[in-house]
Design a protein around this motif. Structure first.
Motif, PDB file in Angstrom:
ATOM      1  N   LEU A   1       0.828  -1.207   0.000  1.00  0.00           N
ATOM      2  CA  LEU A   1       0.000   0.000   0.000  1.00  0.00           C
ATOM      3  C   LEU A   1       0.863   1.257   0.000  1.00  0.00           C
ATOM      4  O   LEU A   1       0.540   2.249  -0.661  1.00  0.00           O
ATOM      5  CB  LEU A   1      -0.926  -0.005   1.221  1.00  0.00           C
ATOM      6  N   ARG A   2       1.958   1.229   0.746  1.00  0.00           N
ATOM      7  CA  ARG A   2       2.844   2.396   0.828  1.00  0.00           C
ATOM      8  C   ARG A   2       3.331   2.796  -0.571  1.00  0.00           C
ATOM      9  O   ARG A   2       3.303   3.980  -0.941  1.00  0.00           O
ATOM     10  CB  ARG A   2       4.022   2.074   1.744  1.00  0.00           C
ATOM     11  N   TYR A   3       3.744   1.814  -1.356  1.00  0.00           N
ATOM     12  CA  TYR A   3       4.214   2.105  -2.706  1.00  0.00           C
ATOM     13  C   TYR A   3       3.079   2.589  -3.596  1.00  0.00           C
ATOM     14  O   TYR A   3       3.255   3.498  -4.422  1.00  0.00           O
ATOM     15  CB  TYR A   3       4.879   0.863  -3.310  1.00  0.00           C
ATOM     16  N   ALA A   4       1.906   2.000  -3.435  1.00  0.00           N
ATOM     17  CA  ALA A   4       0.754   2.397  -4.251  1.00  0.00           C
ATOM     18  C   ALA A   4       0.340   3.828  -3.953  1.00  0.00           C
ATOM     19  O   ALA A   4       0.005   4.605  -4.867  1.00  0.00           O
ATOM     20  CB  ALA A   4      -0.410   1.436  -4.002  1.00  0.00           C
ATOM     21  N   MET A   5       0.370   4.226  -2.677  1.00  0.00           N
ATOM     22  CA  MET A   5       0.001   5.590  -2.311  1.00  0.00           C
ATOM     23  C   MET A   5       1.040   6.579  -2.857  1.00  0.00           C
ATOM     24  O   MET A   5       0.671   7.656  -3.357  1.00  0.00           O
ATOM     25  CB  MET A   5      -0.110   5.721  -0.803  1.00  0.00           C
TER      26      MET A   5
END
Length: 254
Positions: A241-245
């Motif tokens: 999720l961190r990379y997607a955000m």
């Protein structure tokens, strides 16, 4: 939306179970106070079928007007989970997903109260404080931003929880408190509406799942509307999720 011929749990004076989860066979397990109307009704029904519907209201964890994100109804037949091995298995499943202090004492024989104080894990006069109920699903439906639709029992049984469900509330609150300007900057991805939306009101993160982020903006007529920003691919955990955000924020700034 109503499901005819079914009695609602809140019609029995029930605000909601202390904990609930879905068993591998698709039944919904409910931990209820033994004194609750639903537990008493299931106890009195014994082998008779007690039809009911459980209504679930999905409320956004971030304060805003119109916080209800959707509603779901799960209808079927309510029965007691029998004592013994099934109770221990059900209690362990509930405790794993929704830790509650007294869950694992459900299959124990009632004990009288201690002198000078309340009994542990039991209710008045030594009765069991908690009752495990099973809702065998007959039908279900969902009503949310994308409309209302039914859910087949087999699809309900096979559905997997979203991997972010346990973290969603904390993540949304963090985005709102610490990254509000970056969230507001996502309006740059709205195409022709960007210039109007980006000059008006706050942007509030409303929902988050493995597929993307939903944000509430204000349009040119000062009306709130929700926009959804999809991730390039579904995320499997908070690390992804961190990379997607970051990818979303970079695209908006870019």
């Amino acid at each position: 939306m109503t499901i005819p011929g079914i009695e609602a749990l809140d019609d029995l004076g029930v605000d909601g179970p202390t904990a609930r989860t879905v068993a591998p066979d698709g039944d919904v397990l409910l931990l209820m106070p033994s004194a609750s109307p639903a537990a008493r009704a299931a106890t009195h029904a014994q082998d008779d079928e007690l039809t009911c519907v459980m209504e679930i209201t999905d409320v956004a964890p971030v304060a805003m007007p119109h916080r209800i994100r959707g509603r779901a109804w799960v209808a079927g037949w309510l029965t007691l989970v029998p004592c013994g091995e099934r109770t221990r298995t059900a209690a362990a499943l509930l405790a794993e997903r929704h830790p509650v202090g007294e869950l694992l004492g459900l299959d124990q024989a009632p004990r009288p109260p201690r002198r000078g104080g309340p009994a542990t894990g039991v209710g008045p006069a030594g009765s069991a404080a908690w009752t495990l109920l099973r809702l065998e699903v007959g039908e279900a439906c969902v009503d949310d931003l994308w409309g209302a639709d039914g859910v087949e029992p087999d699809d309900f049984t096979s559905a997997e929880p979203d991997p972010l469900v346990r973290h969603e509330a904390d993540l949304l609150q963090h985005l709102h408190a610490a990254h509000s300007e970056q969230v507001r900057g996502l309006c740059a991805l709205l195409g022709d509406r960007s210039d109007l939306v980006c000059t008006r009101g706050p942007a509030t993160p409303v929902a988050l799942d493995r597929f993307g982020l939903r944000v509430r903006f204000t349009d040119e007529a000062d009306r709130p509307f929700d926009a959804r920003f999809d991730f390039p691919e579904p995320v499997r955990d908070v690390s992804e999720l961190r990379y997607a955000m970051h990818a979303l924020f970079d695209a908006a700034a870019g």
